[in-house]
Scaffold this active site. Structure first.
Site, PDB file in Angstrom:
ATOM      1  N   LYS A 106       0.890  -7.115  -2.435  1.00  0.00           N
ATOM      2  CA  LYS A 106       1.228  -5.940  -3.262  1.00  0.00           C
ATOM      3  C   LYS A 106       1.263  -6.357  -4.722  1.00  0.00           C
ATOM      4  CE  LYS A 106       2.215  -1.600  -2.518  1.00  0.00           C
ATOM      5  NZ  LYS A 106       1.699  -0.820  -1.384  1.00  0.00           N
ATOM      6  N   ASP A 148      -1.979   2.658  -5.334  1.00  0.00           N
ATOM      7  CA  ASP A 148      -0.617   2.895  -4.836  1.00  0.00           C
ATOM      8  C   ASP A 148       0.032   3.846  -5.832  1.00  0.00           C
ATOM      9  OD1 ASP A 148       1.387   1.995  -2.736  1.00  0.00           O
ATOM     10  OD2 ASP A 148       2.516   1.592  -4.537  1.00  0.00           O
TER      11      ASP A 148
END
Ligand code: NAD
Length: 471
Positions: A106, A148
């Protein structure tokens, strides 16, 4: 934040609950639990007014048991190292739960994108990509970002272009990032993939009569009342698919207010209103409800948090009236709230499974970029001719004629969009069946979240075993 424990600790608590139900060696469990790498970046970016701002960013690679690692990049003013590590861990488990062969990662850039012009956002994205490249944190075979919170296809195209220019002539360079526009190596169906995956996942759960009876609900989606927090990429598409399949989306919550209509909101019309006015508020045919959080406490069948983490806490959990919570956002329910809601009998469909549609279709996009051919390109016509031959044979046997319209529909070959949707549906359905099977085997000792983590741990352990690291 819940105010007591960090996001990483919450994810670890979910992991520990599941690990306790497996019989793996503690050192292997420790390896699966820990975040393998995390890199913090600070870099200067020139603002439009000529001033220089130093930007903070992170990339975490949680598990390298499979490569590349995969996970989105978020632009958020609150992002920090703990959050990125927690989200990377969730990505590891998500990929394992839905059988996508990646490790978890991430990234986060600490900015509020609303405070920057498009040109500034481009400079930030390109500079971050350059920093990732310098540290070997991006590449088709090592680490592949995706959109995201706060990022989308535009940012992904800047990342792809920057990486390509740094790797002139690398055949597979476009596979360095997913969620790109179709014209730049993206795949049809990626934009709506997470929302569609949320829909498929909830539909699967709602199709099991035994579970629905326990909740006092009928099976199926039609007529169910739905509340959604967040009307961004995931929230909007989730709302759209529920609306299209006959559910009543009775409330939507955004950062600047919530709207409510007990008879169901018209989602395409609401989207138009948002495009015209820049906000969902004051949508004709709806009542304003004030703060975003109040919508979470509405009576409904299905509550879908699709914006931020830690929005359902021990403080508001006792007031939640939904029978099912579908976690479209990452980490929307704190560990303490999770315990309370389980005791209240709420069925929580966990994030690590439910929002995996995005990474699933990202996997398809990565495969497409590596194979350099659009899905369906080779077989679509062949399928159509085969179906036509079959239908002609049926006409011969039955001595009846299909109309040209029927022939067209019945003989249609699958294009990229059809194949992506079919692959996504199969992935979500299979994973839900696997999770529920584990839950049944654990005979009341685990909820869906713990069962999903048990599946993930078992799959990753098998992988380490195959590598001979932890026999
Ligand atoms: P997005 O930026 O497109 O949308 C987020 C939306 O939430 C925006 O409309 C924003 O205005 C709204 N929002 C912000 N604060 C809010 C608040 N306090 N109350 C209500 N709404 C608020 O982001 P997204 O891609 O839709 O991601 C949403 C969530 O889904 C995140 O948790 C993300 O990690 C997760 N997720 C996204 C994907 C994907 O493919 N985009 C995949 C898996 C998980």
């Amino acid at each position: 934040m819940s105010g007591t424990i960090s996001f990483s600790k919450q994810v670890n608590r979910f992991f520990d609950n599941a690990a306790a139900l497996t019989d793996h060696d503690p050192s292997l469990l420790a390896q699966i639990r820990e975040c393998n790498f995390v890199c913090r970046f600070s870099f200067p970016v020139e603002r439009d007014n000529g001033s220089i701002e130093v930007i903070s960013a992170w990339r975490a690679e949680h598990s390298n048991h499979k490569l590349p690692t995969k996970g989105g990049i978020r632009f958020s003013p609150d992002v920090n190292e703990d959050e990125v590590c927690a989200l990377a861990a969730l990505m590891t488990h998500k990929c394992a739960i839905v059988n996508v062969p990646f490790g978890g990662a991430k990234g986060g850039v600490r900015i509020d994108r609303r405070n920057y012009s498009d040109r500034e956002l481009e400079r930030i994205t390109r500079r971050f990509t350059f920093e990732l490249y310098r540290k070997n944190f991006i590449g088709p075979g090592c680490d592949v970002p995706a959109p995201d919170f706060g990022t989308g296809a535009k940012e992904m195209s800047w990342i792809a272009d920057t990486y390509q220019s740094l790797n002139n002539g690398e055949l597979n360079a476009l596979a360095c990032v997913t969620g790109k526009p179709v014209e730049l190596g993206g795949i049809r169906g990626r934009t709506e993939a997470t929302g569609l995956g949320v829909f498929y996942g909830v539909r699967e759960a709602c199709g099991i009569a035994e579970d629905m009876t326990k909740l006092g609900l009928s099976t199926g989606i039609e007529g169910k009342t739905v509340v959604i927090q967040g009307f961004g990429n995931v929230g909007f598409h989730t709302a759209k698919f529920f609306h299209e399949h006959g559910a009543k989306v009775i409330a939507i919550a955004e950062y600047d207010g919530s709207i409510f209509n007990p008879n169901g909101l018209n989602i395409p019309a609401l989207d138009l209103h948002r495009q015209e006015t820049g906000s969902i508020t004051n949508y004709p045919g709806s009542k304003m409800m004030g703060k975003s959080e109040s919508a979470l406490e509405l009576a409904c069948d299905i509550l879908i948090p699709a914006a931020l983490e830690n929005v359902i806490t021990k403080e508001n959990a006792p007031r939640i009236k939904a029978k099912i919570i579908g976690e479209a956002a990452n980490g929307p329910t704190t560990a303490e709230a999770d315990e309370i809601l389980n005791k209240m009998g709420v069925l929580i469909i966990p994030d690590a499974f439910l929002n995996a549609g995005g990474v699933t279709v990202s996997y398809f996009e990565w495969l497409k970029d590596l194979s350099h051919v659009r899905f369906g390109r080779l077989e679509k016509r062949f399928e159509e001719y085969s179906f036509r031959r079959l239908l002609t044979a049926v006409e011969g046997v039955t001595e009846k004629r299909f109309t040209e319209e029927m022939l067209k529909v019945l003989s249609q070959g699958a294009d990229e969009h059809d194949l992506v949707r079919s692959g996504l549906e199969e992935t979500m359905s299979t994973a839900y069946v696997e999770i529920r099977e584990t839950k049944c085997k654990l005979d009341g000792k685990a909820d869906l979240r713990t069962s999903a983590f048990v599946n993930s741990i078992n799959k990753i352990a098998l992988c380490y075993g195959d590598m001979g690291i932890f026999p």
